[in-house]
Design a protein around this motif. Sequence first.
Motif, PDB file in Angstrom:
ATOM      1  N   ILE A 120      36.416  41.720  30.013  1.00  0.00           N
ATOM      2  CA  ILE A 120      37.759  41.832  30.587  1.00  0.00           C
ATOM      3  C   ILE A 120      37.988  43.281  30.984  1.00  0.00           C
ATOM      4  O   ILE A 120      37.848  44.195  30.165  1.00  0.00           O
ATOM      5  CB  ILE A 120      38.824  41.371  29.582  1.00  0.00           C
ATOM      6  N   THR A 121      38.312  43.499  32.255  1.00  0.00           N
ATOM      7  CA  THR A 121      38.460  44.868  32.763  1.00  0.00           C
ATOM      8  C   THR A 121      39.607  44.954  33.758  1.00  0.00           C
ATOM      9  O   THR A 121      39.994  43.964  34.382  1.00  0.00           O
ATOM     10  CB  THR A 121      37.179  45.345  33.477  1.00  0.00           C
ATOM     11  N   LYS A 122      40.119  46.162  33.908  1.00  0.00           N
ATOM     12  CA  LYS A 122      40.997  46.468  35.038  1.00  0.00           C
ATOM     13  C   LYS A 122      40.096  46.659  36.243  1.00  0.00           C
ATOM     14  O   LYS A 122      39.085  47.369  36.164  1.00  0.00           O
ATOM     15  CB  LYS A 122      41.806  47.732  34.757  1.00  0.00           C
TER      16      LYS A 122
ATOM     17  N   VAL B 267      38.375  38.703  34.325  1.00  0.00           N
ATOM     18  CA  VAL B 267      37.457  38.317  33.260  1.00  0.00           C
ATOM     19  C   VAL B 267      36.170  37.807  33.916  1.00  0.00           C
ATOM     20  O   VAL B 267      36.206  37.001  34.845  1.00  0.00           O
ATOM     21  CB  VAL B 267      38.080  37.259  32.326  1.00  0.00           C
ATOM     22  N   SER B 268      35.053  38.331  33.452  1.00  0.00           N
ATOM     23  CA  SER B 268      33.752  38.001  34.032  1.00  0.00           C
ATOM     24  C   SER B 268      32.785  37.558  32.949  1.00  0.00           C
ATOM     25  O   SER B 268      32.914  37.924  31.774  1.00  0.00           O
ATOM     26  CB  SER B 268      33.161  39.214  34.764  1.00  0.00           C
ATOM     27  N   ASP B 269      31.795  36.756  33.365  1.00  0.00           N
ATOM     28  CA  ASP B 269      30.685  36.417  32.478  1.00  0.00           C
ATOM     29  C   ASP B 269      29.389  36.790  33.187  1.00  0.00           C
ATOM     30  O   ASP B 269      29.411  37.581  34.144  1.00  0.00           O
ATOM     31  CB  ASP B 269      30.734  34.943  32.050  1.00  0.00           C
ATOM     32  N   GLU B 270      28.274  36.229  32.768  1.00  0.00           N
ATOM     33  CA  GLU B 270      26.991  36.605  33.356  1.00  0.00           C
ATOM     34  C   GLU B 270      26.890  36.221  34.830  1.00  0.00           C
ATOM     35  O   GLU B 270      26.031  36.741  35.565  1.00  0.00           O
ATOM     36  CB  GLU B 270      25.834  35.972  32.567  1.00  0.00           C
ATOM     37  N   GLU B 271      27.764  35.337  35.302  1.00  0.00           N
ATOM     38  CA  GLU B 271      27.749  34.916  36.698  1.00  0.00           C
ATOM     39  C   GLU B 271      28.753  35.671  37.564  1.00  0.00           C
ATOM     40  O   GLU B 271      28.879  35.404  38.752  1.00  0.00           O
ATOM     41  CB  GLU B 271      28.013  33.415  36.791  1.00  0.00           C
ATOM     42  N   GLY B 272      29.480  36.621  36.966  1.00  0.00           N
ATOM     43  CA  GLY B 272      30.438  37.407  37.735  1.00  0.00           C
ATOM     44  C   GLY B 272      31.885  37.048  37.447  1.00  0.00           C
ATOM     45  O   GLY B 272      32.194  36.395  36.443  1.00  0.00           O
ATOM     46  N   MET B 273      32.770  37.490  38.326  1.00  0.00           N
ATOM     47  CA  MET B 273      34.206  37.271  38.128  1.00  0.00           C
ATOM     48  C   MET B 273      34.524  35.779  38.109  1.00  0.00           C
ATOM     49  O   MET B 273      34.102  35.028  38.981  1.00  0.00           O
ATOM     50  CB  MET B 273      35.000  37.954  39.245  1.00  0.00           C
ATOM     51  N   GLN B 274      35.318  35.386  37.101  1.00  0.00           N
ATOM     52  CA  GLN B 274      35.677  33.979  36.951  1.00  0.00           C
ATOM     53  C   GLN B 274      37.185  33.732  36.930  1.00  0.00           C
ATOM     54  O   GLN B 274      37.633  32.612  37.147  1.00  0.00           O
ATOM     55  CB  GLN B 274      35.060  33.412  35.657  1.00  0.00           C
TER      56      GLN B 274
END
Length: 316
Positions: free
Chosen positions: A175-177, A223-230
Motif C-alpha cells: 500500500i503506497t501513496k 494497493v498492489s500485489d505481484e501482478e501490479g496495481m489492483q
Amino acid sequence: MDKMIEIRRYNHNDIEVWNRFVGESRNATFLFNRSYMDYHSDRFSDASIMAYRKGKLCALLPANIDGEILWTHQGLTYGGWIIPKSHFDANIMLELWDEFMTYCRTIGVKRVFYKPMPYIYSSMPSQEDLYALFRHNAAVKEVNLSSTVDMRNPIGFNMSKRQQLRKTEKFGLKITKSEDFKGFWRILEECLQERHSSKPVHSCEEIVELATKFPDNICLYTVSDEEGMQAGVCIFDTGIVAHSQYTATTDKARKNYYLTALYDYLINKEFRCRHYFDFGTSNEQHGRVLNAGLLNQKYSMGGTGVAYTVYEIQVD
C-alpha cells in the motif's frame, strides 16, 4: 438610506481577493479556491457573488446560472455562503439573504438551488445559512446520505471486515501513496462502466491537473500485489475531512478484499489525525434511491450518516 450590504458578481480580476477570503474563512475548503472552481469553467456559466458590508468584503457565494435558475454550485459537491471567522452573525446573514433575493430578482433569477456545506467540513459552527433558508421558506429538494467516520470517536471495523483483513495478510500487499493516476483511472473507468454504466466526473487529465495545483489536498493511494496495481482510492483532503472521492478495484481485488486493507490503512494510519473520514454518498436518482449494499460496506467500516442537502428557494 444607503444599503448596509452590496452584492456584485465575481470577475476574474477578483481572484486574489476571493482566494484570500476563502483561506481565512471559517467554512471553506480548497474546492472554493478559484484554481479548483475554474477547471470546469467551460461547462458552467459562472455567477459567483461577492458581498460587501459597509464597504468590506463579508461573504462569498460560489454559483452558476442556468436560464432563470441560480445554483450554488452545480460543479461542486457543496457550496453555500462562505463567511468569516468573526464579526458575522445570524442577523447579518438575514440582511445578506434579503439583499441576495433582491439581487436575484434584478438579474431575472426565479429559483435558487442552494447546497449548504455539510457541517463536518467547517472549522467552526457555521449554519447561519440554514436559519436564513427557514426564514425564506426554502424547501428540501434533494438529500443524499454520506457515510462518515468520526475519527475522534471511531466505531471501528465490524467483525466481518476484521476477518477480511486477516485474510489479506497472506497476499503480501503493498500500500503506497502513488502518482500513477493514469493506471488508477484505467481501473476506475472499467469499474464504473462495468458496475454502474457510468464515467468519472473528472477526466484523468483534469484530476492530474488538479492534483498538481493542490498536492496537499488531492492524493492517490493504491494497493498492489505481484501482478501490479489492483485497487486505489483518490482522496480529497481538506485538513479536517479526508474524503474518498474515487474508489476502484479489479475483480481480483474485490474477491480478495484488498480494498478493506487499503481503507484500514487510510483510516487507522494515514489520516488518523483528521476529524472525519468521509466515504461519500450511497444514493441514486437525486437521493430517492439508497444503495443498500454500498451503504452496508461503508457502515461496516465505522461510517454513520451525514446528510448532503439541496434546498430550493422561490424568488418572489
